[in-house]
Design a protein around this motif. Structure first.
Motif, PDB file in Angstrom:
ATOM      1  N   GLN A 103     -50.533  13.596  85.967  1.00 22.75           N
ATOM      2  CA  GLN A 103     -50.358  14.998  85.652  1.00 22.75           C
ATOM      3  C   GLN A 103     -50.458  15.091  84.164  1.00 22.75           C
ATOM      4  N   TRP A 104     -50.084  14.243  83.191  1.00 20.51           N
ATOM      5  CA  TRP A 104     -50.375  14.294  81.792  1.00 20.51           C
ATOM      6  C   TRP A 104     -51.728  14.321  81.488  1.00 20.51           C
ATOM      7  N   TRP A 105     -52.530  13.266  82.247  1.00 19.12           N
ATOM      8  CA  TRP A 105     -53.664  13.190  81.911  1.00 19.12           C
ATOM      9  C   TRP A 105     -54.550  14.649  82.441  1.00 19.12           C
ATOM     10  N   ALA A 106     -54.172  15.092  83.465  1.00 20.39           N
ATOM     11  CA  ALA A 106     -55.025  16.342  84.084  1.00 20.39           C
ATOM     12  C   ALA A 106     -54.461  17.269  83.012  1.00 20.39           C
ATOM     13  N   GLU A 107     -53.461  17.641  82.159  1.00 20.72           N
ATOM     14  CA  GLU A 107     -53.181  18.485  81.478  1.00 20.72           C
ATOM     15  C   GLU A 107     -54.041  18.210  79.799  1.00 20.72           C
ATOM     16  N   GLN A 108     -54.413  16.780  79.712  1.00 23.05           N
ATOM     17  CA  GLN A 108     -55.139  16.472  78.751  1.00 23.05           C
ATOM     18  C   GLN A 108     -56.454  16.858  78.858  1.00 23.05           C
ATOM     19  N   ILE A 109     -56.992  16.807  79.961  1.00 18.95           N
ATOM     20  CA  ILE A 109     -58.519  16.820  80.142  1.00 18.95           C
ATOM     21  C   ILE A 109     -58.759  18.230  80.669  1.00 18.95           C
ATOM     22  N   GLY A 110     -57.621  18.958  81.031  1.00 15.52           N
ATOM     23  CA  GLY A 110     -58.050  20.449  81.582  1.00 15.52           C
ATOM     24  C   GLY A 110     -58.500  20.686  82.843  1.00 15.52           C
ATOM     25  N   ARG A 111     -58.214  19.608  83.732  1.00 15.09           N
ATOM     26  CA  ARG A 111     -58.604  19.726  85.188  1.00 15.09           C
ATOM     27  C   ARG A 111     -57.376  18.989  86.136  1.00 15.09           C
ATOM     28  N   PRO A 112     -57.455  19.478  87.550  1.00 18.19           N
ATOM     29  CA  PRO A 112     -56.531  18.599  88.194  1.00 18.19           C
ATOM     30  C   PRO A 112     -57.069  17.300  88.643  1.00 18.19           C
ATOM     31  N   ILE A 113     -56.340  16.186  88.824  1.00 23.51           N
ATOM     32  CA  ILE A 113     -56.638  14.819  89.166  1.00 23.51           C
ATOM     33  C   ILE A 113     -55.655  14.649  90.647  1.00 23.51           C
ATOM     34  N   ALA A 114     -56.396  14.575  91.364  1.00 24.05           N
ATOM     35  CA  ALA A 114     -56.055  14.163  92.808  1.00 24.05           C
ATOM     36  C   ALA A 114     -55.501  12.963  92.975  1.00 24.05           C
ATOM     37  N   ALA A 115     -54.453  12.661  93.756  1.00 22.68           N
ATOM     38  CA  ALA A 115     -53.885  11.411  94.127  1.00 22.68           C
ATOM     39  C   ALA A 115     -54.719  10.358  94.627  1.00 22.68           C
ATOM     40  N   GLY A 116     -55.059   9.411  94.007  1.00 25.42           N
ATOM     41  CA  GLY A 116     -55.936   8.359  94.475  1.00 25.42           C
ATOM     42  C   GLY A 116     -57.227   8.461  93.493  1.00 25.42           C
ATOM     43  N   ALA A 117     -57.327   9.534  92.553  1.00 28.18           N
ATOM     44  CA  ALA A 117     -58.620   9.487  91.878  1.00 28.18           C
ATOM     45  C   ALA A 117     -58.608   8.368  90.673  1.00 28.18           C
ATOM     46  N   PHE A 118     -57.560   7.826  90.426  1.00 26.35           N
ATOM     47  CA  PHE A 118     -57.574   6.720  89.444  1.00 26.35           C
ATOM     48  C   PHE A 118     -57.701   5.396  89.982  1.00 26.35           C
ATOM     49  N   GLY A 119     -58.025   5.297  91.360  1.00 27.97           N
ATOM     50  CA  GLY A 119     -58.161   4.331  92.035  1.00 27.97           C
ATOM     51  C   GLY A 119     -56.828   3.566  92.684  1.00 27.97           C
ATOM     52  N   GLU A 120     -55.808   4.369  92.413  1.00 27.66           N
ATOM     53  CA  GLU A 120     -54.652   3.784  92.766  1.00 27.66           C
ATOM     54  C   GLU A 120     -54.434   3.690  94.282  1.00 27.66           C
ATOM     55  N   ASN A 121     -53.827   2.560  94.819  1.00 32.04           N
ATOM     56  CA  ASN A 121     -53.402   2.401  96.176  1.00 32.04           C
ATOM     57  C   ASN A 121     -51.973   3.169  96.487  1.00 32.04           C
ATOM     58  N   LEU A 122     -51.107   3.181  95.642  1.00 32.55           N
ATOM     59  CA  LEU A 122     -49.886   3.759  95.663  1.00 32.55           C
ATOM     60  C   LEU A 122     -49.654   4.802  94.324  1.00 32.55           C
ATOM     61  N   THR A 123     -49.453   6.134  94.667  1.00 34.19           N
ATOM     62  CA  THR A 123     -49.213   6.932  93.661  1.00 34.19           C
ATOM     63  C   THR A 123     -47.697   7.238  93.841  1.00 34.19           C
ATOM     64  N   THR A 124     -47.033   6.990  92.765  1.00 35.62           N
ATOM     65  CA  THR A 124     -45.460   7.097  92.654  1.00 35.62           C
ATOM     66  C   THR A 124     -45.021   8.052  92.029  1.00 35.62           C
ATOM     67  N   GLU A 125     -43.738   8.208  92.048  1.00 40.79           N
ATOM     68  CA  GLU A 125     -42.882   9.256  91.596  1.00 40.79           C
ATOM     69  C   GLU A 125     -41.355   8.822  90.983  1.00 40.79           C
ATOM     70  N   GLY A 126     -40.811   8.904  89.709  1.00 40.17           N
ATOM     71  CA  GLY A 126     -39.847   8.015  89.346  1.00 40.17           C
ATOM     72  C   GLY A 126     -39.753   6.441  89.227  1.00 40.17           C
ATOM     73  N   VAL A 127     -41.025   5.790  88.989  1.00 38.79           N
ATOM     74  CA  VAL A 127     -40.963   4.678  88.821  1.00 38.79           C
ATOM     75  C   VAL A 127     -41.532   4.402  87.369  1.00 38.79           C
ATOM     76  N   GLU A 128     -40.849   3.831  86.413  1.00 40.11           N
ATOM     77  CA  GLU A 128     -41.446   3.313  85.074  1.00 40.11           C
ATOM     78  C   GLU A 128     -42.485   2.373  85.159  1.00 40.11           C
ATOM     79  N   MET A 129     -43.675   2.796  84.468  1.00 42.02           N
ATOM     80  CA  MET A 129     -44.799   1.843  84.953  1.00 42.02           C
ATOM     81  C   MET A 129     -45.270   1.315  83.464  1.00 42.02           C
ATOM     82  N   THR A 130     -45.405   2.340  82.585  1.00 38.79           N
ATOM     83  CA  THR A 130     -45.910   1.583  81.278  1.00 38.79           C
ATOM     84  C   THR A 130     -45.029   0.582  80.769  1.00 38.79           C
ATOM     85  N   HIS A 131     -43.977   0.808  80.771  1.00 38.12           N
ATOM     86  CA  HIS A 131     -42.692  -0.256  80.289  1.00 38.12           C
ATOM     87  C   HIS A 131     -42.246  -1.138  81.412  1.00 38.12           C
TER      88      HIS A 131
END
Length: 227
Positions: A85-113
């Protein structure tokens, strides 16, 4: 590892996604399966080595370029809905689940760290955090955003490549229980090491918490730099 420093279980899977190979714009380039589409559930298993293995760890998911994707350390790719969602706001368009090539789209899971070696219990499967995603030309072509590789790398919101410790089935809505190991080497730190920051490379190599194959590669890179 010296043990774990606690468990958390507030995350969940909001989409599970698989992709089919399609041709690239230039016929001379490998095909791509980066554009994953949501399904109700996926079975995950250890796909074995990158060369000669099963490719993706998600049954029914295809790998466009098996030279650089898939295999044991890249069996399953996870990306957080919050960062998408952060990236969608940066580039100004929606990004669908799976569009980054991910098998699992998560919520509430720390990932960068997320810490290398974290164990995620997802459904009846157990997954292990291994390496960050390194952005490539295929990803940039798919996104169609100027300077995408540089922008993605600079932000460090890489998502997590996971190995499969225990095979199982992952469904939409499955909770994610995280067990964190007792060290401080997270995915963004490992990404910086992969990017060639010598001091970070030395720190990661000294910690000896990454997969043996990755450890050897970083040690060789440091040796070529003179340590």
């Amino acid at each position: 590892m010296d043990g774990d420093v606690g468990s958390t279980g507030n995350g969940r899977v909001v989409s599970v996604n698989v992709g089919r190979r399609v041709p690239r714009r230039r016929a001379s380039l490998p095909s791509t399966a980066i554009d994953k589409q949501p399904v109700d559930r996926i079975d995950v298993r250890d796909p074995g080595p990158k060369r000669g293995g099963l490719g993706s760890g998600a049954v029914g998911d295809e790998i466009g370029d098996p030279r650089h994707h898939g295999g044991r350390l890249q069996a399953v790719y996870a990306y957080p809905a919050e960062d998408r969602q952060w990236w969608a706001e940066q580039i100004g368009r929606p990004i669908a689940a799976g569009a980054f090539g991910e098998n699992l789209t998560t919520e509430g899971v720390e990932m960068t760290h997320a810490l290398v070696g974290e164990l995620w219990t997802v459904g009846d499967a157990v997954l292990r955090v291994e390496v960050p995603r390194i952005p490539c030309a295929t990803f940039a072509e798919h996104m169609g955003v100027p300077r995408w590789v540089r922008r993605f790398a600079d932000e460090g919101r890489t998502g997590a490549y996971l190995s499969v410790v225990t095979p199982g089935t992952v469904e939409v809505g499955a909770p994610v229980q995280v067990e964190r190991p007792d060290h401080d080497i997270d995915l963004v730190t490992l990404f910086r090491a992969f990017s060639g920051e010598a001091e970070v490379m030395r720190r990661v190599v000294a910690a000896r918490v990454i997969d043996a194959e990755v450890q050897r590669d970083l040690e060789r890179s440091l040796a070529r730099r003179g340590g």
